[in-house]
Design a protein around this motif. Structure first.
Motif, short mmCIF file in Angstrom:
data_model
loop_
_atom_site.label_atom_id
_atom_site.label_comp_id
_atom_site.label_asym_id
_atom_site.label_seq_id
_atom_site.Cartn_x
_atom_site.Cartn_y
_atom_site.Cartn_z
N UNK A 1 -1.94 -2.87 -0.57
CA UNK A 1 -0.59 -2.36 -0.82
C UNK A 1 -0.54 -0.84 -0.68
N UNK A 2 -1.57 -0.16 -1.13
CA UNK A 2 -1.61 1.30 -1.00
C UNK A 2 -1.68 1.72 0.46
N UNK A 3 -2.47 1.03 1.25
CA UNK A 3 -2.57 1.38 2.67
C UNK A 3 -1.27 1.10 3.41
N UNK A 4 -0.59 0.02 3.08
CA UNK A 4 0.71 -0.26 3.71
C UNK A 4 1.75 0.78 3.31
N UNK A 5 1.72 1.18 2.04
CA UNK A 5 2.66 2.22 1.60
C UNK A 5 2.39 3.54 2.31
N UNK A 6 1.14 3.89 2.49
CA UNK A 6 0.80 5.13 3.19
C UNK A 6 1.23 5.08 4.65
N UNK B 1 -0.69 6.68 -5.28
CA UNK B 1 -1.34 7.22 -6.47
C UNK B 1 -2.72 6.59 -6.64
N UNK B 2 -3.57 7.31 -7.36
CA UNK B 2 -4.95 6.86 -7.54
C UNK B 2 -5.13 5.96 -8.76
N UNK B 3 -4.18 5.96 -9.70
CA UNK B 3 -4.42 5.23 -10.94
C UNK B 3 -4.51 3.71 -10.77
N UNK B 4 -3.81 3.07 -9.81
CA UNK B 4 -4.05 1.63 -9.65
C UNK B 4 -5.49 1.31 -9.26
N UNK B 5 -6.04 2.12 -8.37
CA UNK B 5 -7.44 1.94 -8.00
C UNK B 5 -8.39 2.18 -9.16
N UNK B 6 -8.02 3.10 -10.06
CA UNK B 6 -8.84 3.35 -11.25
C UNK B 6 -8.85 2.12 -12.16
N UNK B 7 -7.69 1.50 -12.34
CA UNK B 7 -7.62 0.31 -13.19
C UNK B 7 -8.41 -0.85 -12.60
N UNK B 8 -8.29 -1.07 -11.30
CA UNK B 8 -9.04 -2.17 -10.69
C UNK B 8 -10.55 -1.89 -10.69
N UNK B 9 -10.93 -0.63 -10.60
CA UNK B 9 -12.35 -0.29 -10.71
C UNK B 9 -12.88 -0.62 -12.09
#
Length: 270
Positions: free
Chosen positions: A124-129, A136-144
């Motif tokens: 989803x982040x890559x499609x949005x970009x 934002x980086x916080x979704x990736x932080x939560x999944x990490x």
């Protein structure tokens, strides 16, 4: 232009009748001088302009670099995240002699959910970009954090008994593999690296150090040493990745400036 200069001089360029015209060297000197005047009109030689621009917009440069680092982290996550599913399946198969089936099923479900969440969020982040939207980086932080919890869970609910010390070492091998993959995939995002390793290695280290047998405790003492090595490695990899991202951005900026300068020189000649 050169043709106008020769035409205004009223003399042919070599050969024919009349007084001798300008030589080829004279024409080249005039062309070089004219190009130098045009370059001064369109903004100098380019490198000075770039240095002034970098000094004039430090906040914009930092924001662009951070965005590029987030993009790199999501691309790395998207390309490697689903590898954890076959990894956890293989681990639960190895743990079969020492862990009940119900607990092994829980491990597979939790790890699969975490890996799929990583895949969905990064996609989803890559499609949005690609659409030009902010990422934002916080979704990736939560999944990490979720991935770290899923790989720490075997130490909490499926830790092999004292009769299966070799399976404990095998579990650590899988943990080290996850850690090494994360070092590369989070090279551009230190917070993701810190979050995953904190929630993954802390409970594992505590469980291993609390074990009654000496072999397991020695493995527990090795975990902080391994973490220190991974921190140093992540710092070096991050330095290389960030430098490469910044260098690519500078090259793209220089190429765009050069193309714009060439267009202005072409219009000035016309």
């Amino acid at each position: 232009s050169v043709q106008v200069w020769i035409r205004e001089s009223g003399r042919p360029m070599g050969g024919g009748h009349g007084p001798p015209g300008p030589t080829a060297n004279t024409v080249h000197e005039h062309v070089f001088a004219r190009q130098g005047e045009i370059r001064q009109q369109v903004g100098g030689n380019g490198s000075d302009t770039r240095s002034v621009d970098r000094r004039a917009h430090p906040e914009a440069r930092v924001a662009a670099l951070r965005a590029a680092c987030v993009d790199h982290a999501y691309r790395a996550m998207h390309s490697s995240t689903l590898l954890g599913i076959p990894g956890i399946v293989l681990l639960t198969w190895l743990l079969a002699p020492a862990v009940p089936l119900a607990r092994r099923v829980v491990l597979v479900i939790v790890a699969s959910v975490a890996e799929i969440a990583n895949f969905v969020v990064s996609g989803a982040a890559l499609r949005a970009r690609s659409r030009g939207a902010a990422v934002h980086a916080w979704p990736g932080l939560l999944t990490s954090i979720g991935s770290g919890v899923s790989w720490a869970l075997p130490a909490l609910i499926a830790f092999p008994s004292d009769e299966h010390v070799a399976l404990r070492a095998a579990y650590l091998v899988f943990v080290c593999a996850v850690s090494a993959t994360n070092v590369v995939s989070t090279a551009a995002q230190r917070s993701w690296f810190v979050a995953l390793h904190t929630v993954m290695l802390t409970p594992i280290c505590v469980v291993f150090l609390a074990a009654p047998d000496r072999t397991t405790r020695m493995l527990g003492f090795a975990i902080p040493v391994y973490l220190a090595c991974m921190v140093a490695l992540h710092r070096d990899v991050a330095r290389v990745v960030v430098s490469e991202i910044e260098l690519r951005a500078r090259h793209e900026h220089a190429a765009s400036e050069l193309a714009e300068a060439n267009r202005k020189i072409g219009r000035a000649h016309v």
